[in-house]
Design a protein around this motif. Structure first.
Motif, mmCIF file in Angstrom:
data_model
loop_
_atom_site.group_PDB
_atom_site.id
_atom_site.type_symbol
_atom_site.label_atom_id
_atom_site.label_comp_id
_atom_site.label_asym_id
_atom_site.label_seq_id
_atom_site.Cartn_x
_atom_site.Cartn_y
_atom_site.Cartn_z
ATOM 1 N N ALA A 469 15.150 42.925 21.255
ATOM 2 C CA ALA A 469 15.492 41.508 21.087
ATOM 3 C C ALA A 469 16.919 41.351 20.563
ATOM 4 C CB ALA A 469 14.498 40.842 20.143
ATOM 5 N N LEU A 470 17.302 42.199 19.596
ATOM 6 C CA LEU A 470 18.657 42.132 19.046
ATOM 7 C C LEU A 470 19.693 42.491 20.109
ATOM 8 C CD1 LEU A 470 18.125 43.727 15.511
ATOM 9 C CD2 LEU A 470 18.564 41.318 16.044
ATOM 10 N N ALA A 471 19.365 43.471 20.955
ATOM 11 C CA ALA A 471 20.294 43.877 22.010
ATOM 12 C C ALA A 471 20.472 42.758 23.029
ATOM 13 C CB ALA A 471 19.787 45.140 22.692
ATOM 14 N N VAL A 472 19.368 42.094 23.409
ATOM 15 C CA VAL A 472 19.461 40.967 24.345
ATOM 16 C C VAL A 472 20.345 39.877 23.760
ATOM 17 C CG1 VAL A 472 18.189 39.149 25.548
ATOM 18 C CG2 VAL A 472 17.189 41.433 25.365
ATOM 19 N N TRP A 473 20.115 39.548 22.502
ATOM 20 C CA TRP A 473 20.887 38.480 21.849
ATOM 21 C C TRP A 473 22.364 38.839 21.728
ATOM 22 C CZ3 TRP A 473 23.345 38.853 16.992
ATOM 23 C CH2 TRP A 473 23.920 37.660 16.553
ATOM 24 N N ALA A 474 22.656 40.049 21.249
ATOM 25 C CA ALA A 474 24.045 40.441 21.000
ATOM 26 C C ALA A 474 24.851 40.527 22.300
ATOM 27 C CB ALA A 474 24.080 41.785 20.274
ATOM 28 N N VAL A 475 24.304 41.210 23.304
ATOM 29 C CA VAL A 475 25.038 41.377 24.558
ATOM 30 C C VAL A 475 25.135 40.050 25.310
ATOM 31 C CG1 VAL A 475 25.064 42.558 26.785
ATOM 32 C CG2 VAL A 475 24.420 43.811 24.716
ATOM 33 N N SER A 476 24.076 39.244 25.267
ATOM 34 C CA SER A 476 24.128 37.933 25.924
ATOM 35 C C SER A 476 25.195 37.041 25.303
ATOM 36 C CB SER A 476 22.761 37.238 25.837
ATOM 37 O OG SER A 476 21.793 37.918 26.608
ATOM 38 N N ALA A 477 25.330 37.144 23.983
ATOM 39 C CA ALA A 477 26.333 36.325 23.290
ATOM 40 C C ALA A 477 27.748 36.707 23.692
ATOM 41 C CB ALA A 477 26.161 36.467 21.778
ATOM 42 N N LEU A 478 27.918 37.960 24.138
ATOM 43 C CA LEU A 478 29.248 38.452 24.504
ATOM 44 C C LEU A 478 29.527 38.363 25.999
ATOM 45 C CD1 LEU A 478 29.327 41.655 22.261
ATOM 46 C CD2 LEU A 478 30.503 39.483 21.838
ATOM 47 N N THR A 479 28.557 37.952 26.774
ATOM 48 C CA THR A 479 28.730 37.891 28.228
ATOM 49 C C THR A 479 28.503 36.462 28.724
ATOM 50 O OG1 THR A 479 26.422 38.639 28.468
ATOM 51 C CG2 THR A 479 28.150 40.291 28.683
ATOM 52 N N ARG A 480 28.914 36.231 29.931
ATOM 53 C CA ARG A 480 28.893 34.889 30.488
ATOM 54 C C ARG A 480 27.513 34.517 31.007
ATOM 55 N NH1 ARG A 480 32.982 32.759 35.280
ATOM 56 N NH2 ARG A 480 32.276 30.576 35.314
ATOM 57 N N LYS A 481 27.076 33.308 30.676
ATOM 58 C CA LYS A 481 25.792 32.827 31.178
ATOM 59 C C LYS A 481 25.836 32.694 32.693
ATOM 60 C CE LYS A 481 25.530 29.069 28.761
ATOM 61 N NZ LYS A 481 25.016 27.780 28.199
ATOM 62 N N PRO A 482 24.673 32.936 33.365
ATOM 63 C CA PRO A 482 24.645 32.778 34.820
ATOM 64 C C PRO A 482 24.879 31.325 35.210
ATOM 65 C CG PRO A 482 22.418 33.022 33.970
ATOM 66 C CD PRO A 482 23.362 33.314 32.831
ATOM 67 N N GLU A 483 25.437 31.136 36.414
ATOM 68 C CA GLU A 483 25.643 29.783 36.899
ATOM 69 C C GLU A 483 24.305 29.066 37.067
ATOM 70 O OE1 GLU A 483 27.928 29.685 40.426
ATOM 71 O OE2 GLU A 483 29.623 30.823 39.601
ATOM 72 N N GLY A 484 24.301 27.784 36.755
ATOM 73 C CA GLY A 484 23.080 27.007 36.906
ATOM 74 C C GLY A 484 22.056 27.255 35.823
ATOM 75 N N ALA A 485 22.493 27.730 34.654
ATOM 76 C CA ALA A 485 21.549 28.046 33.578
ATOM 77 C C ALA A 485 20.766 26.806 33.148
ATOM 78 C CB ALA A 485 22.290 28.645 32.383
ATOM 79 N N GLU A 486 21.427 25.656 33.131
ATOM 80 C CA GLU A 486 20.737 24.430 32.714
ATOM 81 C C GLU A 486 19.628 24.077 33.705
ATOM 82 O OE1 GLU A 486 21.126 22.892 29.894
ATOM 83 O OE2 GLU A 486 22.687 24.316 29.306
ATOM 84 N N ARG A 487 19.923 24.221 34.993
ATOM 85 C CA ARG A 487 18.899 23.925 35.999
ATOM 86 C C ARG A 487 17.736 24.907 35.894
ATOM 87 N NH1 ARG A 487 17.797 25.781 41.233
ATOM 88 N NH2 ARG A 487 16.562 24.303 42.435
ATOM 89 N N MET A 488 18.053 26.161 35.631
ATOM 90 C CA MET A 488 16.998 27.170 35.488
ATOM 91 C C MET A 488 16.068 26.825 34.331
ATOM 92 S SD MET A 488 17.433 29.242 37.934
ATOM 93 C CE MET A 488 18.669 29.809 39.097
ATOM 94 N N MET A 489 16.647 26.370 33.236
ATOM 95 C CA MET A 489 15.818 25.979 32.100
ATOM 96 C C MET A 489 14.971 24.764 32.443
ATOM 97 S SD MET A 489 16.197 28.246 29.841
ATOM 98 C CE MET A 489 15.212 27.460 28.563
ATOM 99 N N GLY A 490 15.517 23.850 33.262
ATOM 100 C CA GLY A 490 14.736 22.708 33.713
ATOM 101 C C GLY A 490 13.533 23.138 34.535
ATOM 102 N N LEU A 491 13.725 24.135 35.406
ATOM 103 C CA LEU A 491 12.611 24.652 36.195
ATOM 104 C C LEU A 491 11.557 25.288 35.293
ATOM 105 C CD1 LEU A 491 14.498 26.351 39.172
ATOM 106 C CD2 LEU A 491 13.137 24.266 39.253
ATOM 107 N N LEU A 492 12.009 26.027 34.293
ATOM 108 C CA LEU A 492 11.076 26.688 33.376
ATOM 109 C C LEU A 492 10.259 25.674 32.580
ATOM 110 C CD1 LEU A 492 13.454 29.497 32.056
ATOM 111 C CD2 LEU A 492 11.329 29.888 33.302
ATOM 112 N N LYS A 493 10.936 24.623 32.107
ATOM 113 C CA LYS A 493 10.255 23.639 31.265
ATOM 114 C C LYS A 493 9.478 22.606 32.059
ATOM 115 C CE LYS A 493 14.036 22.570 29.018
ATOM 116 N NZ LYS A 493 14.964 21.939 28.041
#
Length: 504
Positions: A469-493
Motif C-alpha cells: 500500500a505504501l509503495a502504491v501511494w508513494a510511486v503514484s504520488a510521484l507519477t502522472r495520473k492516467p488520462e480520464g481519471a475523473e471519468r474512471m472514478m465516475g464509472l467506479l462510483k
C-alpha cells in the motif's frame, strides 16, 4: 510423487455416496456445456449473468479450499478457541468486499467489457502492456502451483479414504476438475462451487453437532479445561497472534479467483443479498470448523491419537468414527469439495490470463474480429495444458519442493501483491500504473523476505500488505495520473452520467 496405496478396509456405503457426488459434478458440467460457453465473456464470467446466491457460494468455497476443512479444524484442535480469529478476519474483509469494493469493480468492468483482473488494471490505470504482463505472470505462476498442490491434496485424500495409490487419486481429482471446467467453463465452475458449498456446510455443521451431542456440552468443556484451560481462551495467543490470525483476511482482496466472482454477477445491486449469503456461510462454516477442532480435542486428547499424528486428519477421521457410512461418505465429499472448488477456480483464472491477456490482447492484438468460438476453443486447449502441467509438476524430481514453496506464499503473496493495488485503484483516483506495479512487486518481495526473517514476530501477509500500500501511494504520488481519471472514478462510483451500459 508417492505411488504407494494405503491399506484400508473399504466401506462401500462411503464409496457409493462419494460416487454419487462425482456424478452430480459431471451432470452440472453437461448442463453448463449447453449454457453460456460460446464467447470469452461466457466462458470466463458466465456472461455476467450469474445470480447472487451462486456468486456468494462460489466466492466463499473457492476462497476457503481445504484450508478450512482440514487446516482450521486442525488449528482449533491444537490451539483451541483462539482459532476463531482467523474466521473473524476473512469474514469481515469479505463482507467489506461484497458491500463496497465489489459493486465498484462490477460496474467498471461491465462498462469497459473487462474479463480479467489484468483487464481491469489496464483499463483503469493504462500503463501499456507492461502492467498486464506483470499481473499475468504472477497469477499464472502462483495459480498453476496452487492447482498442483490441490491435486496432490486430492491424491492423498483418495489414498487415505479409498486405499488407492496417491498417483491414482491425483489423476481422478484432476480428471473430474478438468471435465467440468473444460465442458462448461465459468458456469460449470460456479454452479459446482455452489453445490460443493452445500456439501461443505453440511459437513462443517452436522459433524460438530453430532459429536458435541454425544459428549454433552458441559462435559466437553470440562474435558477441554482439564486438558488445558488455554483451549477455551480465545485471547490465549496474545495480541501478536490475534493480529496475525485476523490478518489472514487481508489476503482476500488479492485472490483473483475470488475477485472474478464479483465481476460475474448479473447486477451490481445483487451484491448486497450476495453479501448476506456469503457472510452467513462464512460464519457457519468457520464456527463449524472451530467446533470440530474443539470437540475432536475433547474426544482424542492429543494429536498422537490421530492418523500419522497429523491434526489436519481430524475431520475425515472424526467423521468415520461418529457417522454412518453413507453420511460419512458425504462428509468425505466435503473434503474433496473444498479441494476441487479452489482448483477449478484457480485453473480458470490462470487460463484467462494466458488466453485473454497474452494471446488475445498481446499476441493477436492486431488481428481484427477474432472468432469468439475460436477463442473459447483456445481457452479449452489452455485449460487442458495447464491441468496437465499441474499434474506433471508432481512427477518432476525436486519440483514438489518448488510447488510447496510457491503455495506457501500463494495466499499471502497474492494478497499482498494484488490486494492494496486493487483496492486503491477502486477507491483512490490518484493511483497510477507505475504505482500499482510497484505495489505488486513490493508486496510479493516483502512477503517472501519477511517469512524467512521475521515470521515468528508477525504473519508475513500483514507487513507485505502494508508495504504494498505504501509503495502504491508513494510511486503514484510521484507519477502522472492516467488520462480520464475523473471519468474512471465516475464509472467506479456509478455516477448517474456514467450509468448507461454499466450492466455490460
Amino acid at each position: 510423487m508417492s505411488d504407494t496405496a494405503v491399506s484400508i478396509e473399504t466401506d462401500w456405503a462411503i464409496v457409493a455416496s462419494f460416487v454419487l457426488y462425482l456424478l452430480l459434478l459431471v451432470g452440472i458440467a453437461l448442463y453448463a456445456a449447453g449454457a453460456r460457453s460460446s464467447s470469452m465473456t461466457d466462458f470466463f464470467l458466465g456472461g455476467r449473468a450469474m445470480k447472487h446466491f451462486v456468486v456468494a457460494m462460489s466466492a466463499v468455497t473457492s476462497g476457503r479450499s481445504g484450508w478450512l476443512v482440514l487446516g482450521v479444524t486442525g488449528l482449533a484442535f491444537v490451539d483451541g478457541a483462539a482459532a476463531v480469529w482467523s474466521v473473524v478476519g476473512y469474514t469481515t474483509v469479505e463482507l467489506f468486499l461484497f458491500l463496497f469494493a465489489a459493486p465498484r469493480l462490477r460496474r467498471f468492468t461491465g462498462r469497459m467489457k473487462d474479463i480479467t483482473l489484468p483487464d481491469f488494471f489496464a483499463s483503469r490505470l493504462g500503463g501499456g502492456q507492461g502492467l498486464r504482463v506483470l499481473v499475468v505472470v504472477v497469477i499464472v505462476l502462483f495459480m498453476t502451483a496452487y492447482v498442483s498442490s490441490q491435486f496432490a491434496a486430492g491424491g492423498k485424500a483418495f489414498a487415505g479414504t479409498f486405499g488407492v495409490a496417491d498417483t491414482t487419486g491425483v489423476w481422478i481429482t484432476a480428471g473430474v476438475v478438468l471435465a467440468y471446467t473444460l465442458l462448461g467453463g465459468y458456469v460449470a465452475v460456479a454452479l459446482s462451487d455452489a453445490v460443493q458449498a452445500v456439501f461443505m456446510i453440511v459437513g462443517l455443521v452436522v459433524l460438530p453437532v453430532v459429536v458435541v451431542a454425544s459428549l454433552g456440552w458441559g462435559p466437553m468443556f470440562d474435558t477441554l479445561r482439564a486438558l488445558d484451560p488455554a483451549l477455551l481462551d480465545p485471547y490465549a495467543i496474545g495480541v501478536g497472534g490475534i493480529i496475525a490470525a485476523v490478518g489472514i483476511g487481508l489476503g482476500s482482496p488479492g485472490q483473483p479467483h475470488i475477485i472474478v466472482r464479483y465481476m460475474s454477477i448479473d447486477d451490481p445491486r445483487s451484491l448486497r443479498p450476495a453479501a448476506l449469503w456469503g457472510t452467513v456461510w462464512n460464519v457457519l462454516m468457520g464456527w463449524g470448523a472451530v467446533f470440530i477442532g474443539l470437540s475432536g480435542r475433547a474426544v482424542y486428547g492429543g494429536v498422537d491419537a490421530l492418523p500419522s499424528a497429523d491434526s489436519e486428519q481430524l475431520f475425515p477421521f472424526l467423521a468415520g468414527e461418529y457417522l454412518p457410512g453413507v453420511v460419512a461418505g458425504l462428509l468425505v465429499a466435503a473434503v474433496f469439495a473444498a479441494i476441487m472448488s479452489s482448483a477449478d477456480s484457480q485453473l480458470l483464472v490462470a487460463t484467462s490470463g494466458v488466453v485473454r491477456d497474452i494471446y488475445q490482447r498481446i499476441l493477436k492484438r492486431d488481428a481484427e474480429d477474432l472468432d469468439p468460438r475460436r477463442l473459447v476453443m483456445v481457452s479449452r486447449v489452455v485449460v487442458l495444458a495447464l491441468c496437465l502441467l499441474a499434474v506433471g509438476m508432481l512427477y518432476i524430481p525436486g519440483m514438489e519442493d518448488l510447488v510447496f514453496w510457491l503455495v506457501l506464499f500463494a495466499w499471502a503473496g497474492l494478497g499482498a501483491a494484488f490486494g492494496p493495488p486493487l483496492l486503491m485503484a477502486l477507491f483512490w483516483r490518484g493511483t497510477t500504473a507505475a504505482g500499482a506495479a510497484a505495489g505488486i512487486v513490493t508486496g510479493a518481495l516483502v512477503t517472501i523476505v519477511w517469512y524467512y526473517t521475521l515470521s515468528d514476530v508477525l504473519y508475513e501477509l500483514v507487513p507485505g500488505a502494508i508495504a504494498s500500500a505504501l509503495a502504491v501511494w508513494a510511486v503514484s504520488a510521484l507519477t502522472r495520473k492516467p488520462e480520464g481519471a475523473e471519468r474512471m472514478m465516475g464509472l467506479l462510483k456509478g455516477d448517474p452520467s456514467e450509468r448507461a451500459g454499466v450492466q455490460g
